[in-house]
Design an enzyme around this catalytic site. Structure first.
Site, PDB file in Angstrom:
ATOM      1  N   ASN A 114      -0.955  -5.421 -11.019  1.00  0.00           N
ATOM      2  CA  ASN A 114      -0.185  -4.181 -11.098  1.00  0.00           C
ATOM      3  C   ASN A 114       0.873  -4.363 -12.183  1.00  0.00           C
ATOM      4  O   ASN A 114       1.858  -5.067 -11.978  1.00  0.00           O
ATOM      5  CB  ASN A 114       0.465  -3.891  -9.735  1.00  0.00           C
ATOM      6  CG  ASN A 114       1.321  -2.638  -9.764  1.00  0.00           C
ATOM      7  OD1 ASN A 114       1.352  -1.925 -10.780  1.00  0.00           O
ATOM      8  ND2 ASN A 114       2.016  -2.360  -8.674  1.00  0.00           N
TER       9      ASN A 114
ATOM     10  N   LYS B 295       2.828  -2.165 -13.344  1.00  0.00           N
ATOM     11  CA  LYS B 295       3.971  -1.249 -13.152  1.00  0.00           C
ATOM     12  C   LYS B 295       4.296  -0.575 -14.499  1.00  0.00           C
ATOM     13  O   LYS B 295       3.375  -0.312 -15.271  1.00  0.00           O
ATOM     14  CB  LYS B 295       5.149  -2.019 -12.546  1.00  0.00           C
ATOM     15  CG  LYS B 295       4.704  -2.785 -11.276  1.00  0.00           C
ATOM     16  CD  LYS B 295       5.799  -3.328 -10.443  1.00  0.00           C
ATOM     17  CE  LYS B 295       5.197  -4.052  -9.230  1.00  0.00           C
ATOM     18  NZ  LYS B 295       6.191  -4.559  -8.308  1.00  0.00           N
TER      19      LYS B 295
ATOM     20  N   HIS C 190       2.137   2.565  -2.893  1.00  0.00           N
ATOM     21  CA  HIS C 190       2.952   1.394  -3.245  1.00  0.00           C
ATOM     22  C   HIS C 190       4.385   1.628  -2.767  1.00  0.00           C
ATOM     23  O   HIS C 190       4.898   2.748  -2.839  1.00  0.00           O
ATOM     24  CB  HIS C 190       2.921   1.160  -4.757  1.00  0.00           C
ATOM     25  CG  HIS C 190       3.483  -0.175  -5.127  1.00  0.00           C
ATOM     26  ND1 HIS C 190       4.837  -0.409  -5.184  1.00  0.00           N
ATOM     27  CD2 HIS C 190       2.888  -1.367  -5.404  1.00  0.00           C
ATOM     28  CE1 HIS C 190       5.041  -1.682  -5.493  1.00  0.00           C
ATOM     29  NE2 HIS C 190       3.872  -2.281  -5.635  1.00  0.00           N
TER      30      HIS C 190
ATOM     31  N   GLU D  85       7.145   1.042  -4.039  1.00  0.00           N
ATOM     32  CA  GLU D  85       8.071   1.604  -5.030  1.00  0.00           C
ATOM     33  C   GLU D  85       7.949   3.131  -5.068  1.00  0.00           C
ATOM     34  O   GLU D  85       8.923   3.841  -5.303  1.00  0.00           O
ATOM     35  CB  GLU D  85       7.816   0.973  -6.406  1.00  0.00           C
ATOM     36  CG  GLU D  85       8.405  -0.432  -6.462  1.00  0.00           C
ATOM     37  CD  GLU D  85       7.681  -1.405  -7.356  1.00  0.00           C
ATOM     38  OE1 GLU D  85       6.943  -0.994  -8.264  1.00  0.00           O
ATOM     39  OE2 GLU D  85       7.850  -2.629  -7.126  1.00  0.00           O
TER      40      GLU D  85
ATOM     41  N   GLU E 186       1.750  -5.577   1.434  1.00  0.00           N
ATOM     42  CA  GLU E 186       2.843  -5.966   0.549  1.00  0.00           C
ATOM     43  C   GLU E 186       4.168  -5.798   1.289  1.00  0.00           C
ATOM     44  O   GLU E 186       4.747  -4.698   1.279  1.00  0.00           O
ATOM     45  CB  GLU E 186       2.858  -5.080  -0.706  1.00  0.00           C
ATOM     46  CG  GLU E 186       1.670  -5.274  -1.608  1.00  0.00           C
ATOM     47  CD  GLU E 186       2.019  -4.965  -3.058  1.00  0.00           C
ATOM     48  OE1 GLU E 186       1.782  -5.823  -3.905  1.00  0.00           O
ATOM     49  OE2 GLU E 186       2.548  -3.875  -3.344  1.00  0.00           O
TER      50      GLU E 186
ATOM     51  N   GLY F  86       8.855  -8.565  -6.031  1.00  0.00           N
ATOM     52  CA  GLY F  86       9.772  -8.747  -7.157  1.00  0.00           C
ATOM     53  C   GLY F  86      11.010  -9.557  -6.817  1.00  0.00           C
ATOM     54  O   GLY F  86      11.989  -9.533  -7.559  1.00  0.00           O
TER      55      GLY F  86
ATOM     56  N   SER G 257       5.454 -11.400  -4.907  1.00  0.00           N
ATOM     57  CA  SER G 257       5.872 -12.661  -5.537  1.00  0.00           C
ATOM     58  C   SER G 257       4.756 -13.711  -5.579  1.00  0.00           C
ATOM     59  O   SER G 257       5.001 -14.895  -5.379  1.00  0.00           O
ATOM     60  CB  SER G 257       7.124 -13.221  -4.849  1.00  0.00           C
ATOM     61  OG  SER G 257       8.207 -12.317  -5.013  1.00  0.00           O
TER      62      SER G 257
HETATM   63  P1  13P Z   1       5.576  -8.946  -7.725  1.00  0.00           P
HETATM   64  O1  13P Z   1       4.331  -9.790  -7.823  1.00  0.00           O
HETATM   65  O2  13P Z   1       6.305  -8.811  -9.022  1.00  0.00           O
HETATM   66  O3  13P Z   1       6.430  -9.367  -6.579  1.00  0.00           O
HETATM   67  O4  13P Z   1       5.076  -7.450  -7.394  1.00  0.00           O
HETATM   68  C1  13P Z   1       4.184  -7.269  -6.361  1.00  0.00           C
HETATM   69  C2  13P Z   1       3.698  -5.870  -6.375  1.00  0.00           C
HETATM   70  O5  13P Z   1       4.460  -4.948  -6.159  1.00  0.00           O
HETATM   71  C3  13P Z   1       2.287  -5.635  -6.711  1.00  0.00           C
HETATM   72  O6  13P Z   1       1.920  -4.322  -6.428  1.00  0.00           O
END
Ligand code: 13P
Length: 243
Positions: free
Chosen positions: A9, A11, A96, A98, A168, A174, A206
């Site tokens: 991902n 982002k 997701h 976010e 997740e 993150g 992570s």
């Molecule tokens: P990170 O691997 O940066 O923690 O992000 C995970 C994520 O949100 C994947 O969709």
């Protein structure tokens, strides 16, 4: 038969030149037949990447990071599942954290998106997981099983089988603080009791080349959803080599 997934991902990162550089550096030599590699870039990168992937004949598939649930119409700024498919993606990330937190996306909307994705023959990568407060209160299992229950109530087993579930935990995204492989395994094993048999369930939060293997060794973890560690081609290849 594909039963393992490595999903990147990206982002809101990378311009087209950087995406092309990534594809140019990609080597699929260590890729086992049972693993699907899926990259989710921002919308504008999808056609650019599709052309590059096809040109290099790479076994890499594309996902969108979001979509709207209508096919077409007066929805300024939105992107339909059909447009995503047309741009070269076969998968779409839905729910997701976010988007749930920053864009206020709630289950009612997400279930419409899941239905629309299935209609457009996109495979939804449906994200769920508890937040820090819920974890600290010891409610992780309750929260996740509630989220899975919603899905099971609204979708037939046949439709759920067309999805990938991504656990997740929000506090692990993150933050550099991943859940332990045992914690993830426990949640995945719980989800497996509620979902149709053999459902792909990936972990995200992570993940990097150092910790990826421990997750993949767990019986109920069939893949990884990687954010920041997927942006660097060398790191991504190191993770891929573990599959
Ligand atoms: P990170 O691997 O940066 O923690 O992000 C995970 C994520 O949100 C994947 O969709």
């Amino acid at each position: 038969m594909v039963n393992h997934y490595l999903i990147a991902n990206w982002k809101m990162h990378k311009l087209s030149a950087e995406a092309l550089q990534f594809i140019a550096g990609f080597s699929s030599t260590s890729l086992p037949d049972n693993t699907a590699v899926i990259i989710a870039p921002s919308f504008p990168l999808l056609p650019v990447m599709r052309t590059a992937i096809e040109g290099a004949r790479l076994p890499v598939m594309l996902a969108a990071q979001n979509m709207f649930y209508e096919e077409h119409g007066a929805f300024t700024g939105e992107v339909s599942p059909q447009q995503i498919y047309d741009a070269g993606a076969k998968y779409v990330i839905i729910g997701h954290s976010e988007r749930r937190t920053l864009m206020n996306e709630h289950y009612n909307m997400l279930s419409q998106k899941l239905k629309a994705a299935l209609t457009a023959e996109l495979t939804p990568i449906y994200c769920l997981g508890e937040n820090l407060q819920e974890r600290e209160a010891g409610h992780s299992k309750e929260v996740v099983s509630g989220q899975v229950q919603q899905l099971v109530k609204d979708f037939s087993s046949a439709d759920i089988r067309k999805m990938i579930i991504a656990y997740e935990p929000i506090w692990a995204i993150g933050t550099g603080k991943s859940a332990t492989p045992e914690e993830v395994e426990e949640i995945h094993a719980l989800m497996a009791t509620m979902l149709p048999p053999g459902m792909p369930m990936v972990y995200g939060g992570s993940v990097n080349a150092q910790n990826a293997q421990q997750f993949l060794q767990q019986p109920h973890i069939s893949g990884l959803l990687v954010g920041s560690a997927s942006l660097d081609i060398q790191e991504f290849q190191r993770i891929l080599a573990i599959f």
